[in-house]
Design an enzyme around this catalytic site. Structure first.
Site, PDB file in Angstrom:
ATOM      1  N   ASP A 105      -2.620 -38.025 -15.462  1.00  0.00           N
ATOM      2  CA  ASP A 105      -2.142 -36.754 -14.929  1.00  0.00           C
ATOM      3  C   ASP A 105      -1.836 -36.938 -13.457  1.00  0.00           C
ATOM      4  O   ASP A 105      -2.493 -37.734 -12.777  1.00  0.00           O
ATOM      5  CB  ASP A 105      -3.203 -35.659 -15.116  1.00  0.00           C
ATOM      6  CG  ASP A 105      -2.633 -34.280 -14.854  1.00  0.00           C
ATOM      7  OD1 ASP A 105      -2.712 -33.811 -13.693  1.00  0.00           O
ATOM      8  OD2 ASP A 105      -2.080 -33.671 -15.782  1.00  0.00           O
ATOM      9  N   ARG A 158       1.839 -33.708 -26.893  1.00  0.00           N
ATOM     10  CA  ARG A 158       1.486 -32.791 -27.969  1.00  0.00           C
ATOM     11  C   ARG A 158       2.524 -32.675 -29.085  1.00  0.00           C
ATOM     12  O   ARG A 158       2.218 -32.131 -30.135  1.00  0.00           O
ATOM     13  CB  ARG A 158       1.218 -31.401 -27.378  1.00  0.00           C
ATOM     14  CG  ARG A 158      -0.083 -31.333 -26.598  1.00  0.00           C
ATOM     15  CD  ARG A 158      -0.297 -29.970 -25.980  1.00  0.00           C
ATOM     16  NE  ARG A 158       0.589 -29.738 -24.855  1.00  0.00           N
ATOM     17  CZ  ARG A 158       0.632 -28.598 -24.159  1.00  0.00           C
ATOM     18  NH1 ARG A 158      -0.157 -27.595 -24.486  1.00  0.00           N
ATOM     19  NH2 ARG A 158       1.461 -28.466 -23.137  1.00  0.00           N
ATOM     20  N   ARG A 210      -6.515 -36.188 -29.281  1.00  0.00           N
ATOM     21  CA  ARG A 210      -7.020 -35.215 -28.303  1.00  0.00           C
ATOM     22  C   ARG A 210      -8.162 -34.395 -28.892  1.00  0.00           C
ATOM     23  O   ARG A 210      -9.151 -34.098 -28.217  1.00  0.00           O
ATOM     24  CB  ARG A 210      -5.880 -34.304 -27.854  1.00  0.00           C
ATOM     25  CG  ARG A 210      -6.349 -33.047 -27.146  1.00  0.00           C
ATOM     26  CD  ARG A 210      -5.712 -32.819 -25.821  1.00  0.00           C
ATOM     27  NE  ARG A 210      -6.237 -31.632 -25.180  1.00  0.00           N
ATOM     28  CZ  ARG A 210      -5.529 -30.835 -24.398  1.00  0.00           C
ATOM     29  NH1 ARG A 210      -4.275 -31.098 -24.168  1.00  0.00           N
ATOM     30  NH2 ARG A 210      -6.082 -29.797 -23.825  1.00  0.00           N
ATOM     31  N   ARG A 215       6.789 -37.542 -20.573  1.00  0.00           N
ATOM     32  CA  ARG A 215       5.779 -36.971 -21.471  1.00  0.00           C
ATOM     33  C   ARG A 215       5.939 -37.493 -22.903  1.00  0.00           C
ATOM     34  O   ARG A 215       5.682 -36.769 -23.863  1.00  0.00           O
ATOM     35  CB  ARG A 215       5.833 -35.432 -21.479  1.00  0.00           C
ATOM     36  CG  ARG A 215       5.335 -34.786 -20.217  1.00  0.00           C
ATOM     37  CD  ARG A 215       4.948 -33.320 -20.484  1.00  0.00           C
ATOM     38  NE  ARG A 215       5.044 -32.553 -19.254  1.00  0.00           N
ATOM     39  CZ  ARG A 215       5.851 -31.497 -19.074  1.00  0.00           C
ATOM     40  NH1 ARG A 215       6.633 -31.091 -20.059  1.00  0.00           N
ATOM     41  NH2 ARG A 215       5.864 -30.865 -17.925  1.00  0.00           N
ATOM     42  N   TYR A 275      -0.215 -27.844  -5.694  1.00  0.00           N
ATOM     43  CA  TYR A 275      -1.391 -27.543  -6.524  1.00  0.00           C
ATOM     44  C   TYR A 275      -2.648 -27.424  -5.677  1.00  0.00           C
ATOM     45  O   TYR A 275      -3.514 -26.585  -5.930  1.00  0.00           O
ATOM     46  CB  TYR A 275      -1.583 -28.647  -7.566  1.00  0.00           C
ATOM     47  CG  TYR A 275      -0.596 -28.604  -8.703  1.00  0.00           C
ATOM     48  CD1 TYR A 275      -0.752 -27.719  -9.768  1.00  0.00           C
ATOM     49  CD2 TYR A 275       0.502 -29.466  -8.731  1.00  0.00           C
ATOM     50  CE1 TYR A 275       0.151 -27.688 -10.822  1.00  0.00           C
ATOM     51  CE2 TYR A 275       1.416 -29.440  -9.778  1.00  0.00           C
ATOM     52  CZ  TYR A 275       1.230 -28.548 -10.822  1.00  0.00           C
ATOM     53  OH  TYR A 275       2.119 -28.520 -11.858  1.00  0.00           O
TER      54      TYR A 275
END
Length: 363
Positions: free
Chosen positions: A81, A35, A44, A31, A157
């Site tokens: 992703d 963020r 973003r 990652r 998921y």
């Protein structure tokens, strides 16, 4: 498809994965485009949503290069992703602010499971376009890593419909209807193998399989429902492209118990989370695979000198790499969004400086 990419200027990461001698220990961070970087947050915001960011090759290129421009990292990783594959299968991926990914149409009924198919050609073209664009923009500075989720992690998921702590729904299917679970996993494995090979064709110079939820499985279940399908994928991966080896990394979070078994499936490197002792892991796998990891991401909340000491401790735990052994420094999982970029600078500088001094002592 053939592309005219610039030659690689820094191949330290690739060499370490292939267990060749390196001048220092290379590193990248799971990652690393995310963020915690103010420039990512700005991009973003301009994109409007995570999916708009991930599905636009221009935006994906921009955020992939942001950490490479800021830090002396030794590899870039495609910004995407893990759930792009089930999204392309028609499950309807969406993100709710603060809640993570969800699916509009999770696999709840037998008919839905049996209707599951490998994504149609072209449905993931935006990912491959991003890979080519990023590789071109990197201009040979560092290698580009492509990736996918593991069949089991994707299935979690797809059946739960979102992230889970208990995995009640997917484990109920696993034990009550293993036939249906195996059907999902077979389709996922075929899809992931095709997906990763297409990323390699588009320009990825190494690939990684993220088995984020493998550690949630019982011992025998892990080997039957996760590891065997990752082995199937590794067997189907392209090993070379344009005369260059394409290394493969496999990472099961919580997988330290099965390290020897993971190391035996044919991947070039095994990623480790922070619960594993690196020196012991090196002794357990010998010269079968390189190792990647494994600093606790929370250490980056500490003071600079404390971060330095923990990095040195991790490097000392592995020991000095020699020919036939390889170590890629990384975190034991993804970097926290609350991490200070200054802490990452300390981490990167310490890994490079100390690992060089380790080798000089031996020499």
């Amino acid at each position: 498809m053939s592309h005219n990419f610039a030659p690689l200027k820094n191949d330290t990461f690739i060499k370490a994965l292939l267990r060749e001698e390196t001048e220092y220990t290379p590193l990248w961070l799971m990652r690393q485009a995310g963020r915690y970087l103010p420039e990512y947050r700005a991009t973003r915001k301009g994109a409007g949503s995570f999916m708009s960011l991930a599905k636009n090759p221009q935006f994906a290129t921009e955020v992939t290069l942001q950490p490479i421009d800021r830090f002396a990292l030794d590899a870039a990783i495609l910004f995407s992703d893990i759930l792009t594959v089930p999204d392309a299968m028609g499950l309807g991926l969406y993100f709710e602010e603060g809640e993570g990914p969800k699916f509009e149409r999770p696999l709840k009924e037998e008919k839905d499971v049996l209707a599951l198919k490998v994504p149609e050609e072209g449905s993931l073209q935006y990912v491959f376009d991003a890979v080519t664009q990023i590789r071109t923009a990197l201009d040979g500075r560092v290698p580009l890593i492509g990736f996918s989720g593991s069949p089991w992690t994707l299935a979690c998921y797809m059946v739960e419909g979102q992230g889970s702590r208990e995995f009640h729904t997917v484990k109920t299917m696993l034990y009550k209807r293993p036939d249906l679970m195996h059907h999902i996993l077979r389709v996922n494995a075929d899809a992931v193998a095709s997906y990763l090979n297409a990323q390699i064709d588009a320009g990825a110079q190494a690939v990684m399989i993220f088995d984020s939820w493998g550690g949630a499985l019982a011992d025998a279940a892990y080997q039957e429902f996760s590891l065997s399908y990752m082995q199937d994928i590794v067997n189907k991966l392209q090993k070379e492209k344009d005369g260059k080896r394409i290394p493969a990394i496999v990472f099961t979070k919580g997988g330290g118990l099965w390290l020897e078994k993971i190391a035996a499936i044919g991947a070039d490197a095994v990623g480790l989370d922070w619960t594993v002792n690196l020196g012991q892991a090196r002794a357990r796998v010998g010269d079968k695979v390189a190792l990647q990891g494994n600093l606790d991401p929370a250490i980056l909340f500490a003071e600079p000198e404390q971060i330095r000491q923990q990095v040195i401790q991790t490097l000392d735990s592995y020991g000095t790499p020699a020919a036939g052994h390889g170590h890629v420094f990384n975190l034991g999982h993804g970097i926290s969004q609350f991490t200070s970029p200054d802490s990452v600078s300390v981490l990167v500088e310490t890994v490079h400086e100390y690992s060089r001094s380790q080798r000089q002592k031996v020499a």
